[in-house]
Design a protein around this motif. Structure first.
Motif, PDB file in Angstrom:
ATOM      1  N   ASP A 193      59.757  38.421  -2.752  1.00  0.00           N
ATOM      2  CA  ASP A 193      61.223  38.369  -2.827  1.00  0.00           C
ATOM      3  C   ASP A 193      61.762  38.899  -4.149  1.00  0.00           C
ATOM      4  O   ASP A 193      62.952  38.744  -4.440  1.00  0.00           O
ATOM      5  N   GLY A 194      60.925  39.534  -4.973  1.00  0.00           N
ATOM      6  CA  GLY A 194      61.400  40.197  -6.186  1.00  0.00           C
ATOM      7  C   GLY A 194      61.468  39.341  -7.431  1.00  0.00           C
ATOM      8  O   GLY A 194      62.005  39.776  -8.452  1.00  0.00           O
ATOM      9  N   VAL A 195      60.943  38.123  -7.390  1.00  0.00           N
ATOM     10  CA  VAL A 195      60.919  37.252  -8.564  1.00  0.00           C
ATOM     11  C   VAL A 195      59.609  37.495  -9.307  1.00  0.00           C
ATOM     12  O   VAL A 195      58.540  37.528  -8.695  1.00  0.00           O
ATOM     13  N   PHE A 196      59.694  37.662 -10.612  1.00  0.00           N
ATOM     14  CA  PHE A 196      58.505  37.878 -11.429  1.00  0.00           C
ATOM     15  C   PHE A 196      57.970  36.519 -11.855  1.00  0.00           C
ATOM     16  O   PHE A 196      58.663  35.750 -12.514  1.00  0.00           O
ATOM     17  N   ILE A 197      56.746  36.185 -11.451  1.00  0.00           N
ATOM     18  CA  ILE A 197      56.107  34.924 -11.825  1.00  0.00           C
ATOM     19  C   ILE A 197      55.247  35.215 -13.048  1.00  0.00           C
ATOM     20  O   ILE A 197      54.228  35.899 -12.943  1.00  0.00           O
ATOM     21  N   ALA A 198      55.677  34.711 -14.184  1.00  0.00           N
ATOM     22  CA  ALA A 198      54.988  34.984 -15.447  1.00  0.00           C
ATOM     23  C   ALA A 198      54.004  33.875 -15.760  1.00  0.00           C
ATOM     24  O   ALA A 198      54.277  32.702 -15.532  1.00  0.00           O
ATOM     25  N   ASP A 199      52.847  34.256 -16.287  1.00  0.00           N
ATOM     26  CA  ASP A 199      51.910  33.254 -16.787  1.00  0.00           C
ATOM     27  C   ASP A 199      51.790  33.325 -18.306  1.00  0.00           C
ATOM     28  O   ASP A 199      51.160  32.474 -18.916  1.00  0.00           O
ATOM     29  N   THR A 200      52.396  34.342 -18.906  1.00  0.00           N
ATOM     30  CA  THR A 200      52.430  34.480 -20.358  1.00  0.00           C
ATOM     31  C   THR A 200      53.816  34.969 -20.762  1.00  0.00           C
ATOM     32  O   THR A 200      54.358  35.880 -20.132  1.00  0.00           O
ATOM     33  N   VAL A 201      54.381  34.384 -21.798  1.00  0.00           N
ATOM     34  CA  VAL A 201      55.665  34.825 -22.343  1.00  0.00           C
ATOM     35  C   VAL A 201      55.503  35.013 -23.845  1.00  0.00           C
ATOM     36  O   VAL A 201      55.077  34.090 -24.548  1.00  0.00           O
ATOM     37  N   LEU A 202      55.828  36.195 -24.315  1.00  0.00           N
ATOM     38  CA  LEU A 202      55.801  36.504 -25.738  1.00  0.00           C
ATOM     39  C   LEU A 202      57.215  36.843 -26.178  1.00  0.00           C
ATOM     40  O   LEU A 202      57.848  37.724 -25.598  1.00  0.00           O
ATOM     41  N   ALA A 203      57.719  36.154 -27.190  1.00  0.00           N
ATOM     42  CA  ALA A 203      59.056  36.424 -27.698  1.00  0.00           C
ATOM     43  C   ALA A 203      58.949  37.366 -28.884  1.00  0.00           C
ATOM     44  O   ALA A 203      58.051  37.250 -29.704  1.00  0.00           O
ATOM     45  N   LYS A 204      59.873  38.309 -28.938  1.00  0.00           N
ATOM     46  CA  LYS A 204      59.919  39.244 -30.055  1.00  0.00           C
ATOM     47  C   LYS A 204      61.078  38.837 -30.946  1.00  0.00           C
ATOM     48  O   LYS A 204      62.198  38.666 -30.486  1.00  0.00           O
ATOM     49  N   HIS A 205      60.814  38.692 -32.245  1.00  0.00           N
ATOM     50  CA  HIS A 205      61.878  38.238 -33.129  1.00  0.00           C
ATOM     51  C   HIS A 205      62.839  39.367 -33.460  1.00  0.00           C
ATOM     52  O   HIS A 205      62.518  40.542 -33.375  1.00  0.00           O
TER      53      HIS A 205
END
Length: 160
Positions: A116-128
């Motif tokens: 259905d077009g939802v991205f299921i993430a198992d890792t999230v990296l934030a960029k400052h």
């Protein structure tokens, strides 16, 4: 003279093994880096243009859309939207978010799309946020993020 032939043969064997090992290593690197794996991540408009199939793992990068962040009832599942100002992809992530994660900031997530077009993430990296942004890290369609006053969405929301 017999010892000389043996020494020549040994050098030839060692040299041919070294050349074969180097050639094998080069071929392995070329094979490992081939295809789409050279790109660090895809932005939402790239995902839509390439029509990525459900279940294929890749990295999705862009900005966390303003007003899109929410927490589900279990308090460990988060939902937000990644945008490149031309396209948006909803993301769900279960786990602990990095300290630098916030709306309007850059983010790189790793996971797969659902049917259905939802991205299921198992890792999230934030960029400052910094003044300097290396080429290719800002959304490709950054001009679409600007307001009539010339401010980006993030600048308009935060007043910076």
């Amino acid at each position: 003279m017999a010892g000389l032939k043996t020494r020549k043969k040994q050098r030839l064997v060692v040299a041919s093994l070294a050349v074969s090992a180097i050639a094998g290593a080069i071929l392995l690197v070329i094979f490992a880096l081939g295809g789409d794996s050279l790109s660090l991540f895809l932005q939402p408009s790239d995902v839509q243009q390439k029509q990525i199939v459900a279940g294929k793992r890749f990295r999705l990068g862009g900005l966390v859309a303003m007003g899109s962040f929410g927490r589900e009832s279990d308090d460990l599942t988060y939902r937000f939207t990644v945008t490149d100002c031309a396209a948006d992809i909803p993301v769900r992530f279960r786990g602990l978010l990095p300290d630098l994660f916030r709306e309007g900031q850059g983010v790189v997530t790793e996971g797969a799309l659902t049917a259905d077009g939802v991205f299921i993430a198992d890792t999230v990296l934030a960029k400052h946020d910094e003044n300097y942004a290396p080429p290719g890290t800002m959304p490709k369609n950054a001009e679409a993020c600007t307001h009539p006053e010339g401010l980006s969405d993030y600048e308009a929301e935060t007043g910076r």
